[in-house]
Write an enzyme that holds these catalytic residues in place. Structure first.
Site, PDB file in Angstrom:
ATOM      1  N   GLN A   1       4.428   7.187   1.786  1.00 21.26           N
ATOM      2  CA  GLN A   1       4.107   6.228   2.834  1.00 21.26           C
ATOM      3  C   GLN A   1       3.902   4.868   2.197  1.00 21.26           C
ATOM      4  O   GLN A   1       3.141   4.736   1.229  1.00 21.26           O
ATOM      5  CB  GLN A   1       2.810   6.659   3.538  1.00 21.26           C
ATOM      6  CG  GLN A   1       2.962   7.855   4.433  1.00 21.26           C
ATOM      7  CD  GLN A   1       3.688   7.494   5.704  1.00 21.26           C
ATOM      8  OE1 GLN A   1       3.148   6.842   6.583  1.00 21.26           O
ATOM      9  NE2 GLN A   1       4.947   7.897   5.810  1.00 21.26           N
TER      10      GLN A   1
ATOM     11  N   GLU B   1      -5.043  16.460   9.342  1.00 25.08           N
ATOM     12  CA  GLU B   1      -3.827  15.746   8.954  1.00 25.08           C
ATOM     13  C   GLU B   1      -3.068  16.532   7.883  1.00 25.08           C
ATOM     14  O   GLU B   1      -3.628  17.369   7.170  1.00 25.08           O
ATOM     15  CB  GLU B   1      -4.183  14.354   8.421  1.00 25.08           C
ATOM     16  CG  GLU B   1      -4.810  13.450   9.486  1.00 25.08           C
ATOM     17  CD  GLU B   1      -4.905  11.992   9.057  1.00 25.08           C
ATOM     18  OE1 GLU B   1      -5.442  11.715   7.972  1.00 25.08           O
ATOM     19  OE2 GLU B   1      -4.445  11.115   9.823  1.00 25.08           O
TER      20      GLU B   1
ATOM     21  N   LEU C   1       0.816  -1.224   0.000  1.00 22.69           N
ATOM     22  CA  LEU C   1       0.000   0.000   0.000  1.00 22.69           C
ATOM     23  C   LEU C   1       0.846   1.269   0.000  1.00 22.69           C
ATOM     24  O   LEU C   1       1.794   1.387   0.765  1.00 22.69           O
ATOM     25  CB  LEU C   1      -0.910  -0.020   1.230  1.00 22.69           C
ATOM     26  CG  LEU C   1      -1.836   1.177   1.424  1.00 22.69           C
ATOM     27  CD1 LEU C   1      -3.220   0.726   1.913  1.00 22.69           C
ATOM     28  CD2 LEU C   1      -1.257   2.190   2.408  1.00 22.69           C
ATOM     29  N   LEU C   2       0.475   2.174  -0.860  1.00 17.30           N
ATOM     30  CA  LEU C   2       1.049   3.528  -0.888  1.00 17.30           C
ATOM     31  C   LEU C   2       0.008   4.456  -0.283  1.00 17.30           C
ATOM     32  O   LEU C   2      -1.173   4.315  -0.564  1.00 17.30           O
ATOM     33  CB  LEU C   2       1.340   3.895  -2.348  1.00 17.30           C
ATOM     34  CG  LEU C   2       1.585   5.342  -2.792  1.00 17.30           C
ATOM     35  CD1 LEU C   2       2.371   5.336  -4.109  1.00 17.30           C
ATOM     36  CD2 LEU C   2       0.306   6.134  -2.978  1.00 17.30           C
TER      37      LEU C   2
ATOM     38  N   ARG D   1       0.930  14.926  14.304  1.00 14.54           N
ATOM     39  CA  ARG D   1       1.828  14.348  13.288  1.00 14.54           C
ATOM     40  C   ARG D   1       1.910  15.176  12.009  1.00 14.54           C
ATOM     41  O   ARG D   1       1.203  16.149  11.838  1.00 14.54           O
ATOM     42  CB  ARG D   1       1.365  12.928  12.936  1.00 14.54           C
ATOM     43  CG  ARG D   1      -0.096  12.844  12.503  1.00 14.54           C
ATOM     44  CD  ARG D   1      -0.474  11.393  12.155  1.00 14.54           C
ATOM     45  NE  ARG D   1      -1.900  11.282  11.897  1.00 14.54           N
ATOM     46  CZ  ARG D   1      -2.812  10.912  12.807  1.00 14.54           C
ATOM     47  NH1 ARG D   1      -2.444  10.601  14.041  1.00 14.54           N
ATOM     48  NH2 ARG D   1      -4.094  10.847  12.485  1.00 14.54           N
TER      49      ARG D   1
ATOM     50  N   ASP E   1       0.277   8.703   1.702  1.00 11.60           N
ATOM     51  CA  ASP E   1       0.675  10.105   1.494  1.00 11.60           C
ATOM     52  C   ASP E   1       2.007  10.308   0.765  1.00 11.60           C
ATOM     53  O   ASP E   1       2.991   9.647   1.082  1.00 11.60           O
ATOM     54  CB  ASP E   1       0.856  10.821   2.836  1.00 11.60           C
ATOM     55  CG  ASP E   1      -0.245  10.546   3.818  1.00 11.60           C
ATOM     56  OD1 ASP E   1      -1.237   9.921   3.449  1.00 11.60           O
ATOM     57  OD2 ASP E   1      -0.090  10.952   4.974  1.00 11.60           O
TER      58      ASP E   1
ATOM     59  N   SER F   1       4.138  10.436   8.042  1.00 16.16           N
ATOM     60  CA  SER F   1       4.346  11.500   7.052  1.00 16.16           C
ATOM     61  C   SER F   1       5.197  12.660   7.538  1.00 16.16           C
ATOM     62  O   SER F   1       5.252  12.958   8.728  1.00 16.16           O
ATOM     63  CB  SER F   1       2.994  12.031   6.584  1.00 16.16           C
ATOM     64  OG  SER F   1       2.445  11.089   5.706  1.00 16.16           O
TER      65      SER F   1
END
Ligand code: FRU
Length: 492
Positions: A63, A221, A44-45, A166, A47, A107
């Protein structure tokens, strides 16, 4: 096999070669693999991270959870490019596993300083009770592309905020460094806080950015702040916003506030309305950078958290958006695909016609991966538009509704359906005498730039490989149009 916590938090070293081989085999036989978008080799990809220009190349990280289409132990994966079009695989950028990023290198962003590219990211850690403790971490990449972790620069969440803290984004102004971090107040509302530094190593907490949205969702986010001319722009991805008319239809949103430049001393930001960046179904957590040509360029995640996608069964999920150049036009961000993408164009075809209450396809004007530029004028039709990736029982439709003055993307019949509880149609208002659509179609996605970047619709679609027809239509009247189409080909 179920994605238990244990399976999600394994490092690559803990996994057998057979498991990796088997996963690669599944991914490589997926019919939905993209051709000119950045996508994960496996897993999985999410951000985009650390988007920057350093040492003569664009660097982009993302990510990455390598082992399957789920969110687990996140790495930073690294790709780089001289032209924003042809991307070279640079391997793993940041490997989690230290005390400050034991449960994921989350991230963050990058900035050049004294000949190195500094990467600032959130180290996700969990204690025995699975409580989070986020660190803001630093790593440095040298001219040879070697990345070394340094000690974390912020190890505590300041008082008044929860452990949802974050996604540091850094910028430099007048020899000072500034950082914004996405946060949640202890009252359960989202916001952004600010830090300042002179050397990237020691950071002082400067409090919250005081916006006019004290109660806008439960978490913000991936914040980003930049300036275009005399305007300040604060981008973030708020969670917990209810749908409102055509707005906020996706599970989570991403958008921006535009105002006068941020008063970094007092943290005051006066601004207009929150505006969504994208009108499509799949777009989240974008990040921007300023390149050596002075352009502000944005890349987003073409995906969303907590949604199952049809590629999950093939062991991979998601891709990044094409890079878009941002400009400010009358208080609004316009987004256009970077012009370097024109290097992908092959085999130009052109058509021109007037449609009278009809739908028409044109000989040889078909495809599965292409750029299409269509311009519609002189209309008295009720609706007009383009059906594409169309075949037996399948079509994706972009329609201009001239009565409602809305542009509508319909993926009800786009192929394999997913996320249907969030609806299968997206709309946005657009009042214009001519409609220009610049569409980038890949094997399983479409990005539609409208009227030179006034709006963008980004979406995954999962049609059959055979669904390659393109049909132009008008209902209840006439429209004239010209269209050009190019096949798109990468050197990869
Ligand atoms: C956004 C996000 C970030 C976090 C990262 C983890 O999609 O939740 O807030 O850093 O993904 O992968």
């Amino acid at each position: 096999m179920e994605w238990t916590k244990e399976r999600r938090y394994r490092t690559l070293e803990e996994v057998s070669q057979e498991e990796v081989n088997e996963l690669e085999r599944r991914v490589n036989s997926s019919v939905w693999r993209q051709t000119y978008h950045i996508q994960p080799n496996t897993g999985l990809l999410n951000d985009p991270n650390g988007f920057s220009y350093f040492n003569g190349e664009y660097h982009l990280f993302y990510q990455w959870f390598p082992l399957g289409p789920v969110h687990g132990l996140k790495y930073w994966y690294h790709v780089k490019s001289k032209d924003l079009v042809n991307w070279e695989d640079a391997g793993i950028g940041i490997k989690p596993g230290d005390y400050f990023d034991s449960h994921g290198a989350y991230s963050g962003s990058a900035i050049e300083h004294e000949g190195k590219l500094y990467l600032l990211y959130t180290g996700n850690t969990r204690d025995n009770e699975w409580g989070r403790n986020p660190y803001q971490c630093l790593a440095a990449m040298n001219q040879d592309g070697e990345i070394t972790k340094l000690p974390p620069v912020i190890s505590e969440v300041p008082e008044g905020y929860t452990d949802h803290f974050r996604d540091p984004k850094i910028w430099k102004k007048d020899d000072e460094f500034f950082m914004v971090i996405g946060a949640q107040r202890i009252n359960g509302t989202g916001c952004i806080v600010q830090y300042q530094s002179n050397d990237l190593l020691s950071w002082s907490f400067k409090g919250e950015i005081k916006t006019e949205l004290p109660n806008f969702g439960y978490m913000w986010e991936c914040p980003d702040y930049f300036e275009l001319g005399d305007k300040g722009i604060l981008v973030f991805s708020p969670q917990g916003i209810d749908p409102e008319g055509d707005l906020y239809q996706n599970i989570y949103q991403s958008g921006y506030l535009m105002g006068s430049q941020l008063d970094v001393k007092n943290g005051v930001f006066s601004h207009g309305e929150f505006q969504e960046l994208d009108r499509g179904f799949d777009f989240y957590a974008p990040q921007t950078m300023e390149d050596h040509k002075g352009r502000r360029i944005l890349v987003g995640w073409v995906g969303l958290p907590e949604i199952d996608y049809p590629t999950d069964k093939d062991g991979w999920a998601h891709c990044l958006s094409l890079p878009r150049e941002l400009t400010e036009v009358n208080g609004k961000l316009f987004q256009t695909p970077v012009k370097e993408l024109q290097a992908l164009r092959k085999n130009e075809q052109e058509i021109e016609d007037i449609l009278f209450d009809e739908g028409k396809a044109y000989d040889g004007f078909t495809g599965t991966t292409y750029e299409l530029l269509g311009e519609f004028q002189n209309y008295d039709a009720i609706t007009f538009g383009i059906e594409f990736r169309s075949g037996k029982n399948e079509k994706t439709i972009i329609t201009y509704d001239t009565i409602e003055k809305k542009l509508v993307l319909d993926r009800t019949l786009s192929g394999k359906s997913f996320a249907t509880s969030y609806g299968t149609v997206r709309k946005c208002e657009l009042d214009s005498k001519s409609i220009k659509l610049q569409m980038f179609v890949d094997v399983s996605s479409v990005e539609i730039f409208v009227n030179d970047g006034a709006e963008v619709f980004t979406s995954r679609i999962f049609p059959n490989q055979e669904s390659e027809s393109i049909r132009f239509f008008a209902t209840g009247g006439k429209v004239s149009f010209q269209a050009k189409k190019w096949e798109l080909q990468t050197n990869q």
